[in-house]
Design a protein around this motif. Structure first.
Motif, PDB file in Angstrom:
ATOM      1  N   TYR A 145       9.341  -2.044  -9.090  1.00  0.00           N
ATOM      2  CA  TYR A 145       9.310  -0.614  -8.787  1.00  0.00           C
ATOM      3  C   TYR A 145      10.736  -0.073  -8.762  1.00  0.00           C
ATOM      4  N   GLN A 193       2.230   1.771  -3.434  1.00  0.00           N
ATOM      5  CA  GLN A 193       1.186   2.252  -4.346  1.00  0.00           C
ATOM      6  C   GLN A 193       0.944   3.746  -4.138  1.00  0.00           C
ATOM      7  N   ILE A 194       0.933   4.183  -2.898  1.00  0.00           N
ATOM      8  CA  ILE A 194       0.776   5.614  -2.595  1.00  0.00           C
ATOM      9  C   ILE A 194       1.963   6.394  -3.149  1.00  0.00           C
ATOM     10  N   LEU A 225       3.766   5.607  -5.660  1.00  0.00           N
ATOM     11  CA  LEU A 225       3.599   5.641  -7.109  1.00  0.00           C
ATOM     12  C   LEU A 225       2.693   6.803  -7.504  1.00  0.00           C
ATOM     13  N   GLU A 226       1.584   6.959  -6.794  1.00  0.00           N
ATOM     14  CA  GLU A 226       0.634   8.047  -7.060  1.00  0.00           C
ATOM     15  C   GLU A 226       1.268   9.418  -6.803  1.00  0.00           C
ATOM     16  N   LYS A 227       2.148   9.498  -5.799  1.00  0.00           N
ATOM     17  CA  LYS A 227       2.809  10.764  -5.456  1.00  0.00           C
ATOM     18  C   LYS A 227       3.934  11.127  -6.422  1.00  0.00           C
ATOM     19  N   LYS A 242       0.829  -1.208   0.000  1.00  0.00           N
ATOM     20  CA  LYS A 242       0.000   0.000   0.000  1.00  0.00           C
ATOM     21  C   LYS A 242       0.865   1.261   0.000  1.00  0.00           C
TER      22      LYS A 242
END
Length: 133
Positions: free
Chosen positions: A67, A48-49, A51-53, A45
């Motif tokens: 990643y 994933q956060i 990645l979004e940032k 998680k």
């Protein structure tokens, strides 16, 4: 300036040292360095956060996603240090250095590296003063 959280910084440090990794490898490295284990889904998680940032990028070309850090270690380090100097030392880098050298054991190698850095900075300052003339 992106400011990673402490947990995000730990993940970035794994990726900077190991290069591109799967979530499982990052998770194993993190838990190897900790006294208290973190769950795999927590690591997933967080990544994933990140990645979004825009801190990470993910290669989805294979079944297992890989990643890698999208931000440079030096840029994050410099930003964190500048924020620390600004808040804790009112922007005075010299006060930080004096505090460090006054309260910690500094060996001869470290002192020599500091002297060389000061010499280099002074030489660069002399060169830039020549250009201004």
């Amino acid at each position: 300036m992106i400011r990673p959280t402490e947990s995000e910084l730990e993940i970035l440090q794994v990726l900077w040292s190991e290069g591109p990794c799967t979530v499982r490898l990052v998770h194993e490295k993190l838990n190897g360095d900790r006294q208290k284990e973190v769950g795999y889904t927590t690591t997933l998680k967080l990544m994933q956060i990140m990645l979004e940032k825009g801190l990470l990028v993910r290669d989805e070309s294979q079944r297992t996603h890989v990643y890698r850090a999208l931000v440079e270690e030096s840029a994050i380090r410099q930003g964190l240090l500048q924020r620390f100097v600004d808040t804790a030392f009112r922007g005075s880098a010299s006060q930080l250095v004096l505090e460090l050298l006054g309260h910690h054991q500094t060996d001869a190698q470290e002192l020599e590296a500091i002297r060389q850095l000061i010499d280099r900075i002074e030489q660069e300052g002399d060169r830039s003063a020549d250009y201004e003339k």
